[in-house]
Write an enzyme that holds these catalytic residues in place. Structure first.
Site, PDB file in Angstrom:
ATOM      1  N   ASP A  30       0.835  -1.204   0.000  1.00 24.32           N
ATOM      2  CA  ASP A  30       0.000   0.000   0.000  1.00 24.32           C
ATOM      3  C   ASP A  30       0.868   1.252   0.000  1.00 24.32           C
ATOM      4  OD1 ASP A  30      -2.022   1.840   0.216  1.00 24.32           O
ATOM      5  OD2 ASP A  30      -2.437   1.447   2.334  1.00 24.32           O
ATOM      6  N   ASP A 268      -2.109   5.655  -5.246  1.00 18.77           N
ATOM      7  CA  ASP A 268      -2.423   4.798  -4.098  1.00 18.77           C
ATOM      8  C   ASP A 268      -2.685   3.370  -4.559  1.00 18.77           C
ATOM      9  OD1 ASP A 268      -3.181   3.712  -1.706  1.00 18.77           O
ATOM     10  OD2 ASP A 268      -5.065   4.809  -1.542  1.00 18.77           O
TER      11      ASP A 268
END
Length: 406
Positions: A30, A268
């Protein structure tokens, strides 16, 4: 560091070798958060609202009791201060019950208090900071490098976060930060979603010099910086072209920040689909819809929540189409034409000589934070380079499944 990434459900998994002897835990990579955490406790790990993952067979949980090198982080560490988002470094020690004398001297040996960590989409984890040995593969896949005292969250309960996460942001807790690579960078090549759940096909996640060297074929756009959210990766989107049409100019908010630090386009890997602000997003839908002659599938749009779904005719198991391409224009004259499967994707198997393909973009819900998000789905089959040394992000479309064979 070179580790294999595999595609699973709606993200990309990296294996962490933690503890002595190593326990292998698979977590999502992430770029939109800092904390690395793993599920802890074989029986006691609990996840609320994680029904989609009820039969998830990959979840291994970490057992600190089976690792003699495992220990709780202490309240005076910078990691403890960071995970508690405290402007006051004394605060975690005060929560742990230290005396004012030990607070002032910074000598309190008490464990870091339990933390809660929030995610933008509403997820939440609760756990304690733990330190243990992390083993990573070097450039030579046979060589393991030991990182003693790696700090991570040992999480016992979560809300909507069924799988652990490796944080790749720029904060002190992140994995690249703890490995000493924040002055260098990292790169990844996300496999296409057709390889979801196939453990035999992986692509490399590269961290360090190798990730940012010899990248002259990539297109680079500068990282935008905001003092309000310094740990995240932002780029500036200037506009979008549909097919060979004229550019749809992006609002100022997608290429700069306001005084509160809102704006920019966040990259992201922890968000699946690309999100764009209104009315820019609706303008894109209008432009796409005006040039597509296939029949709309209103039923699937209602069922999935996607905004543009089309019925594509198939013949002899071939479902080729002439849906328009989408090109993203970033600052520094970067033109990135997305691979076709990154935009319109078949959301089911062919039926009655038809397959339905939907646009996998969505509208932004929030008026604060980033103005837009470049999600992992739109990063399939391209190498993305985070050159932290030169504060820029590079893109190069490629077949990531073949990249993984080199």
């Amino acid at each position: 560091m070179v580790e294999p990434l595999r595609e699973y459900k709606d993200g990309y998994l990296i294996s962490l070798n933690l503890g002595t002897p190593p326990q292998v835990i698979q977590v999502y990579m992430d770029t939109g958060s800092d904390l690395t955490w793993v599920p802890c406790g074989n029986i006691s790990f609990e996840c609320m609202e994680c029904d989609d993952y009820r039969n998830y067979k990959l979840v291994a949980t970490f057992s600190p009791s089976r690792s003699p090198s495992s220990l709780r982080d202490i309240c005076t560490s910078p990691f403890c201060t960071s995970v508690h988002s405290s402007d006051n470094p004394y605060d975690p020690c005060a929560m742990a019950g230290c005396s004012i004398g030990s607070l002032v001297r910074g000598t309190c040996p008490r464990p870091c208090p339990s933390f809660s960590y929030n995610y933008g989409a509403g997820g939440l984890t609760i756990g304690s900071l733990t330190r243990d040995t992390l083993r990573v593969h070097g450039g030579d896949p046979v060589v393991l490098r030991e990182i003693p005292s790696f700090c991570f969250g040992c999480v016992g309960s979560t809300y909507r976060e069924p799988i652990g996460i490796a944080g790749f942001g720029k904060g002190v807790l992140s994995l690249p930060s703890q490995l000493g690579f924040l002055q260098k960078g990292f790169s990844h090549c996300f496999l296409g979603y057709k390889f979801a759940n196939n453990p035999n096909i992986t692509s490399p996640l590269v961290v360090g010099d190798l990730a940012i060297s010899s990248k002259e074929h990539h297109q680079f756009t500068p990282m935008l910086k905001t003092p309000i959210y310094p740990n995240y990766y932002y780029v500036g989107l200037e506009g979008i072209t549909v097919g060979n049409g004229t550019i749809i100019e992006a609002p100022l908010s997608l290429k700069s920040f306001d005084l509160e630090g809102n704006g920019g386009m966040l990259i992201d890997s922890g968000t699946t689909y690309t999100h764009l602000p209104e009315p820019f997003y609706s303008h894109l839908l209008l432009e796409l819809g005006s040039g597509i002659t296939y029949m709309r599938s209103n039923e699937l749009e209602e069922r999935t929540g996607f905004d543009l779904c089309y019925k594509i005719p198939c013949s002899n198991s071939s479902c080729s189409d002439d849906l328009p391409t989408i090109t993203l224009h970033f600052l520094n004259s970067v033109k990135l034409t997305l691979p076709e499967e990154d935009c319109f994707y078949a959301v089911g198997a062919p039926k009655d000589s038809l397959v339905v393909k939907c646009l996998l973009f969505q509208a932004m819900d929030d008026d604060y934070g980033p103005a837009g998000v470049l999600g992992s789905f739109q990063q399939q089959n391209m190498e993305v380079v985070y050159d932290l040394e030169k504060e820029r992000i590079g893109f190069l479309p490629m077949d990531c499944a073949n990249y993984g064979l080199h």
